[in-house]
Design a protein around this motif. Structure first.
Motif, mmCIF file in Angstrom:
data_model
loop_
_atom_site.group_PDB
_atom_site.id
_atom_site.type_symbol
_atom_site.label_atom_id
_atom_site.label_comp_id
_atom_site.label_asym_id
_atom_site.label_seq_id
_atom_site.Cartn_x
_atom_site.Cartn_y
_atom_site.Cartn_z
ATOM 1 N N ASN A 116 -6.865 -8.608 -24.301
ATOM 2 C CA ASN A 116 -8.285 -8.929 -24.457
ATOM 3 C C ASN A 116 -8.510 -9.855 -25.644
ATOM 4 N N PHE A 117 -7.773 -9.592 -26.712
ATOM 5 C CA PHE A 117 -7.914 -10.377 -27.933
ATOM 6 C C PHE A 117 -7.487 -11.826 -27.697
ATOM 7 N N ILE A 118 -6.320 -12.005 -27.070
ATOM 8 C CA ILE A 118 -5.816 -13.357 -26.802
ATOM 9 C C ILE A 118 -6.728 -14.078 -25.806
ATOM 10 N N SER A 119 -7.221 -13.341 -24.805
ATOM 11 C CA SER A 119 -8.159 -13.936 -23.850
ATOM 12 C C SER A 119 -9.427 -14.399 -24.551
ATOM 13 N N MET A 161 -27.276 -3.753 -20.265
ATOM 14 C CA MET A 161 -26.279 -4.453 -21.066
ATOM 15 C C MET A 161 -24.888 -4.085 -20.540
ATOM 16 N N VAL A 162 -24.126 -5.069 -20.133
ATOM 17 C CA VAL A 162 -22.794 -4.843 -19.574
ATOM 18 C C VAL A 162 -21.758 -5.444 -20.526
ATOM 19 N N ILE A 163 -20.786 -4.624 -20.933
ATOM 20 C CA ILE A 163 -19.703 -5.078 -21.814
ATOM 21 C C ILE A 163 -18.448 -5.270 -20.950
ATOM 22 N N ILE A 164 -18.005 -6.514 -20.830
ATOM 23 C CA ILE A 164 -16.879 -6.849 -19.962
ATOM 24 C C ILE A 164 -15.682 -7.247 -20.818
ATOM 25 N N PRO A 165 -14.517 -6.613 -20.651
ATOM 26 C CA PRO A 165 -13.321 -7.007 -21.422
ATOM 27 C C PRO A 165 -12.969 -8.471 -21.167
ATOM 28 N N ASN A 166 -12.567 -9.167 -22.209
ATOM 29 C CA ASN A 166 -12.280 -10.594 -22.088
ATOM 30 C C ASN A 166 -11.107 -10.885 -21.152
ATOM 31 N N LYS A 167 -10.217 -9.906 -20.969
ATOM 32 C CA LYS A 167 -9.119 -10.097 -20.029
ATOM 33 C C LYS A 167 -9.663 -10.310 -18.616
ATOM 34 N N VAL A 169 -12.708 -11.355 -17.899
ATOM 35 C CA VAL A 169 -13.477 -12.605 -17.906
ATOM 36 C C VAL A 169 -12.545 -13.795 -17.735
ATOM 37 N N PHE A 170 -11.429 -13.789 -18.445
ATOM 38 C CA PHE A 170 -10.526 -14.935 -18.454
ATOM 39 C C PHE A 170 -9.744 -15.062 -17.157
ATOM 40 N N GLN A 171 -9.417 -13.945 -16.514
ATOM 41 C CA GLN A 171 -8.556 -13.978 -15.337
ATOM 42 C C GLN A 171 -9.335 -14.106 -14.032
ATOM 43 N N ASN A 172 -10.663 -14.085 -14.087
ATOM 44 C CA ASN A 172 -11.484 -14.168 -12.878
ATOM 45 C C ASN A 172 -12.402 -15.379 -12.945
#
Length: 296
Positions: A116-119, A161-167, A169-172
């Motif tokens: 998630n951090f790297i994304s 409010m929706v919290i989406i992991p960056n992983k 977000v980045f992969q889709n």
């Protein structure tokens, strides 16, 4: 005798240490100078890198992270250089081995967090969206409220409010409706088989002409798409100048009102779904027979 022997051994050891210390004094002095210079240069490099990174990224958190990593990297080089000057090579090897094992253990234990951090870093660099954009992420659509290094916060049109992991977000795929500054609306409508299709198209296009919020640079288009069960269906494509949901929905609502009014004025019908019931199937009774039985 034993005390004298011990005394001489201690003196001998102290003498050896003092001699080694005297020999190391130049190295210690050089090491101290390098240590001070290393910290000074590392701070300067941190400030310079922070200014340089700001040219490519607007994310304050990401900028601080990169500048801190660069700072720690140069501090590490300085410390290892000083240890080498002091002939503490074994300590350097032990520290590096320990850091390697610790890094591997941390990477395995926190691989999802790291992903998630790297994304988040790649999202901040590529900038596929900004705070305030209207986007669709996975099954959620709304306005971007925050873009953090670990997650992205989205406010849906329903107010959640929706919290989406960056992983994720980045992969889709990311559907960014704010990127063009306009949104397209597709209205699907059906008209009766008895209506003149050329007339329907002409009246439909005249009905939406001058509609508030309609884009002036993109022409609305209409295409007949299929022969439906009880109607001939078409799709009306309109570009709305605003990406905000209220203006988008209002433009569609006004278009429907105008089209319905125009159809009523020109005797164009939007048929209801039609169902034919056949009682003459095998095992059933025909409608004629039912009518005769009732008459009797």
């Amino acid at each position: 005798m034993d005390l004298n022997k011990a005394y001489h051994l201690i003196l001998e050891k102290l003498s050896t240490w003092i001699n080694e210390l005297v020999k190391l004094l130049p190295n210690i002095l050089i090491g101290a100078i390098i240590l001070v210079l290393g910290f000074f240069i590392a701070r300067r490099i941190k400030k310079f890198s922070n200014k340089t990174i700001k040219r490519f990224s607007d994310n304050i958190t990401l900028n601080r992270l990169f500048s801190s990593v660069i700072y720690i990297f140069f501090i590490g080089i300085t410390l290892f250089t000083v240890l080498s000057i002091l002939h503490l090579n074994k300590a350097v090897v032990s520290i590096l081995a320990g850091l390697g094992v610790a890094g591997l253990a941390i990477a395995l234990a926190f691989q999802d967090i790291a992903a998630n951090f790297i994304s988040g870093i790649f999202i901040s660099i590529r900038k596929p969206m900004h705070v305030g954009d209207i986007v669709k992420l996975s099954d959620f659509m709304g306005k971007v409220e925050e873009i953090n290094l670990r997650d992205t916060v989205l406010r849906t049109f329903q107010g959640q409010m929706v919290i989406i992991p960056n992983k994720s977000v980045f992969q889709n795929p990311i559907e960014n409706y704010s990127m063009l500054g306009k949104r397209r609306m597709d209205l699907k409508i059906g008209v009766s088989y008895g209506d003149d299709l050329e007339k329907v198209k002409k009246i439909t296009m005249e009905a939406i002409r001058g509609l508030q919020g309609l884009s002036n640079s993109d022409e609305a288009t209409m295409f007949y798409t299929e022969f439906g069960d009880s109607s001939i269906n078409y799709v009306l494509r309109m570009w709305i100048d605003s990406v905000n949901q209220p203006e988008f929905l209002e433009a569609g609502s006004q278009a429907i009102i105008r089209i319905k009014r125009a159809y009523d004025e020109n005797d164009i019908s939007i048929p209801f779904p039609i169902r034919t019931l056949d009682f003459g199937i095998k095992g059933g009774v025909s409608l004629d027979e039912i009518a005769l039985k009732k008459a009797e």
